[in-house]
Design an enzyme around this catalytic site. Structure first.
Site, PDB file in Angstrom:
ATOM      1  N   ASN A  99      -2.406  12.936 -18.585  1.00 16.71           N
ATOM      2  CA  ASN A  99      -3.260  13.977 -18.008  1.00 16.71           C
ATOM      3  C   ASN A  99      -2.936  14.267 -16.540  1.00 16.71           C
ATOM      4  OD1 ASN A  99      -5.000  14.581 -20.280  1.00 16.71           O
ATOM      5  ND2 ASN A  99      -5.840  12.527 -20.008  1.00 16.71           N
ATOM      6  N   ARG A 105      -2.574   5.929 -21.931  1.00 17.24           N
ATOM      7  CA  ARG A 105      -2.439   7.325 -22.363  1.00 17.24           C
ATOM      8  C   ARG A 105      -3.019   8.311 -21.363  1.00 17.24           C
ATOM      9  NH1 ARG A 105      -3.532  10.003 -28.387  1.00 17.24           N
ATOM     10  NH2 ARG A 105      -2.985  12.117 -27.760  1.00 17.24           N
ATOM     11  N   LYS A 152       5.894  10.866 -25.248  1.00 16.84           N
ATOM     12  CA  LYS A 152       4.508  10.902 -25.713  1.00 16.84           C
ATOM     13  C   LYS A 152       4.295   9.920 -26.856  1.00 16.84           C
ATOM     14  CE  LYS A 152       0.535  13.750 -26.474  1.00 16.84           C
ATOM     15  NZ  LYS A 152      -0.067  15.086 -26.417  1.00 16.84           N
ATOM     16  N   LYS A 190      -4.740  14.258 -30.724  1.00 19.28           N
ATOM     17  CA  LYS A 190      -5.921  14.750 -30.022  1.00 19.28           C
ATOM     18  C   LYS A 190      -6.308  16.100 -30.610  1.00 19.28           C
ATOM     19  CE  LYS A 190      -6.055  12.926 -25.303  1.00 19.28           C
ATOM     20  NZ  LYS A 190      -5.979  13.330 -23.893  1.00 19.28           N
ATOM     21  N   ARG A 216     -14.968  14.423 -44.384  1.00 19.54           N
ATOM     22  CA  ARG A 216     -14.776  13.231 -43.545  1.00 19.54           C
ATOM     23  C   ARG A 216     -13.303  12.863 -43.344  1.00 19.54           C
ATOM     24  NH1 ARG A 216     -19.447  11.463 -46.616  1.00 19.54           N
ATOM     25  NH2 ARG A 216     -21.292  11.517 -45.283  1.00 19.54           N
ATOM     26  N   HIS A 219      -7.668  21.709 -15.675  1.00 12.81           N
ATOM     27  CA  HIS A 219      -8.821  22.054 -16.505  1.00 12.81           C
ATOM     28  C   HIS A 219      -9.898  22.766 -15.683  1.00 12.81           C
ATOM     29  CE1 HIS A 219      -7.960  18.883 -19.871  1.00 12.81           C
ATOM     30  NE2 HIS A 219      -7.145  19.908 -19.914  1.00 12.81           N
ATOM     31  N   GLU A 259       4.553  21.110 -19.146  1.00 14.36           N
ATOM     32  CA  GLU A 259       4.318  19.840 -19.830  1.00 14.36           C
ATOM     33  C   GLU A 259       5.609  19.044 -19.990  1.00 14.36           C
ATOM     34  OE1 GLU A 259       1.540  18.465 -20.443  1.00 14.36           O
ATOM     35  OE2 GLU A 259      -0.008  19.982 -20.746  1.00 14.36           O
ATOM     36  N   HIS A 310      -4.043  17.509 -14.937  1.00 17.76           N
ATOM     37  CA  HIS A 310      -5.008  18.143 -15.830  1.00 17.76           C
ATOM     38  C   HIS A 310      -6.415  18.213 -15.245  1.00 17.76           C
ATOM     39  CE1 HIS A 310      -1.723  17.783 -18.607  1.00 17.76           C
ATOM     40  NE2 HIS A 310      -2.429  18.226 -19.631  1.00 17.76           N
ATOM     41  N   HIS A 333      -2.796  27.299 -20.414  1.00 12.92           N
ATOM     42  CA  HIS A 333      -3.012  25.884 -20.137  1.00 12.92           C
ATOM     43  C   HIS A 333      -1.871  25.299 -19.304  1.00 12.92           C
ATOM     44  CE1 HIS A 333      -4.088  21.688 -20.660  1.00 12.92           C
ATOM     45  NE2 HIS A 333      -2.925  21.451 -21.232  1.00 12.92           N
ATOM     46  N   GLU A 392      -6.675   6.583 -25.628  1.00 13.94           N
ATOM     47  CA  GLU A 392      -6.766   6.853 -24.204  1.00 13.94           C
ATOM     48  C   GLU A 392      -7.708   5.888 -23.471  1.00 13.94           C
ATOM     49  OE1 GLU A 392      -7.892  10.741 -21.767  1.00 13.94           O
ATOM     50  OE2 GLU A 392      -6.224  11.098 -23.120  1.00 13.94           O
TER      51      GLU A 392
END
Length: 362
Positions: free
Chosen positions: A243, A239, A225, A141, A119, A250, A183, A246, A263, A235
Site C-alpha cells: 500500500n 502485505r 506480489k 483482495k 458462501r 485513496h 503499480e 495508497h 486509481h 495483511e
C-alpha cells in the site's frame, strides 16, 4: 507463456501471462462447473465479450453475462446486488464459476460476489487493464467502496486462476497504461531495487507496450506480489507494504470523487508524497525522493496533488485500513527497495502536506 504461482493460505493458483491467452480460457474451467457467469461492463464487453464467450463455449457449460455500469463510481452495493440478482435469477448453484472480465473495479466486485454467493463459489480473474494485471487481480483482495472510504467493505478471497492476455493492453488509452505503470514501479520502490533500476531504464518502452518489456514488467510485478501474499495473505504485517502511496492516493480518490482520478494516477502522486514523508521520518535520501518523483512523472502520472487544507487531508486519511487505535499509519521507505509500516503523528504529516500546497498544478 510465463507462469507465476501464487501459494496463499486461501488457495494456490497460477497466473498465466501470454499474448492471445483469451483464446485458452476454457482450460481454466473445472470439469464439475455447472454454469459460467461472465461479469463485465459495456466498454470491455464491446471489445472482448464475444471472443471470451467463444473461448469459454469450448468448455461446454451454460454461459450467462452480467454487465455492470463502467467506472469506479459504480463500485458499490447497488452494482454488487446486480450480480446477486443475476446469479439468483439464473438459478446458479455452488458449482457455478464466475469470470471477472475487466479492470480492477470489475475484478474486485466479481471477486466479492464470488466470496459471498452461496458462501463462496469459484472465480477466475481475466484482467483487461495493466493495473489489474499487475496488482488488483492478484492476491485475493475483493471489495466495494463506501462513501466514507475506498475498499472498506470486502473479503480476502482467492481466485482459482488469473489469465493475463497482453494483447488486450493495445486497446487501452495511454492514461490507463500510465496508471498501471504506477503499480509496476511501486514494486521496485518497496521490494526490489534492481527492478526499480530496470524500470527507470525501460519506462519508455513500457509506455509504448514493447512486448519484451511489458511481459517482464507484468511477470516481475506478479512475482513480487505473489511472494508477499504467500507470506501474509490477510495483511497482518508484510502485505501492508503493497500500500505504499495508497494512504495519500485513496484520500485523493475519495476526496475528488471516485473516478475523477484513476486509481493508479492517485497512487503515483501518493507515492511522491509518501517519499517526502519517508525523507522526513526515515531519512530517505533526497536523491532517492527525486528519483521516485522523476519515475512517476516519466510514467505519465500526475505529480501534483489536489490543493486541499491539511485538515481536509487528515480527515480523509482517518478512514484507512492500516490505521490502528486512532493513529495514522503509513508505508514508508527507509531506503529504495525496502518499506515498512509506521505510525506518524499528524503534525509531521502536516509538515509534508505544507510542501505540496504551494506547487503549481499541471
Amino acid at each position: 507463456m510465463s507462469v507465476v504461482h501464487v501459494d496463499a493460505q486461501g488457495g494456490a493458483y497460477p497466473i498465466h501471462i501470454a499474448a492471445g491467452r483469451l483464446a485458452q480460457l476454457a482450460d481454466t474451467v473445472p470439469a464439475d462447473t455447472s454454469a459460467i457467469a461472465i461479469v463485465t461492463n459495456p466498454t470491455v464487453a464491446a471489445l472482448y465479450l464475444a471472443p471470451v464467450q467463444e473461448a469459454l463455449a469450448a468448455a461446454g457449460k451454460p454461459i450467462h453475462v452480467i454487465e455492470l455500469p463502467d467506472g469506479e463510481a459504480y463500485k458499490n452495493w447497488e452494482s454488487l446486488n446486480l450480480i446477486f440478482d443475476a446469479l439468483l435469477g439464473a438459478h446458479l448453484d455452488r458449482k457455478a464459476l464466475i469470470v471477472a472480465l475487466g479492470g480492477g473495479v470489475i475484478g474486485d466486485m466479481a471477486g466479492f460476489a464470488a466470496a459471498c454467493f452461496m458462501r463462496g463459489v469459484r472465480f477466475v480473474q481475466v484482467p483487461t487493464t495493466l493495473l489489474a494485471q499487475v496488482d488488483s487481480s492478484v492476491g485475493g483482495k475483493t471489495a466495494i467502496n463506501h462513501p466514507l472510504g475506498k475498499n472498506m467493505v470486502g473479503a480476502f478471497y482467492q481466485p482459482i486462476a488469473v489469465e493475463v492476455d497482453t494483447e488486450v493492453l493495445k486497446t487501452l488509452p495511454a492514461r490507463e497504461i500510465s496508471a498501471g505503470l504506477a503499480e509496476v514501479i511501486k514494486y521496485g520502490m518497496i521490494y526490489d531495487l534492481d527492478f526499480f533500476d530496470w524500470c527507470e531504464e525501460q519506462v519508455g518502452p513500457m509506455r509504448t507496450l514493447e512486448q519484451e518489456q511489458i511481459v517482464y514488467a507484468i511477470r516481475r510485478s506478479c512475482e513480487v506480489k505473489a511472494e508477499v501474499v504467500s507470506q501474509d495473505e490477510r495483511e497482518s504485517g508484510l502485505r501492508a507494504i503493497l500500500n505504499f502511496g495508497h494512504t495519500f492516493g485513496h484520500a485523493i480518490e475519495s476526496g475528488m470523487g471516485y473516478g475523477q482520478w484513476l486509481h493508479g494516477e492517485a497512487v503515483g502522486c501518493g507515492m511522491i508524497m509518501a517519499a517526502e514523508l519517508s525523507a522526513l521520518v526515515c531519512g530517505l535520501p533526497a536523491q532517492d525522493v527525486a528519483r521516485i518523483k522523476a519515475l512517476v512523472q516519466a510514467s505519465g502520472c500526475p505529480i501534483n496533488p489536489p490543493q486541499w487544507p491539511a485538515e481536509r487531508w487528515l480527515e480523509l486519511m482517518q478512514v484507512d485500513k492500516k490505521n490502528e487505535g486512532g493513529q495514522l499509519r503509513f508505508v514508508l521507505l527507509d531506503k529504495l527497495g525496502h518499506a515498512k509500516v509506521q505510525a506518524v503523528a499528524p503534525d509531521v504529516v502536516r509538515q509534508v502536506l505544507a510542501r505540496f500546497t504551494t506547487v503549481e498544478q499541471e
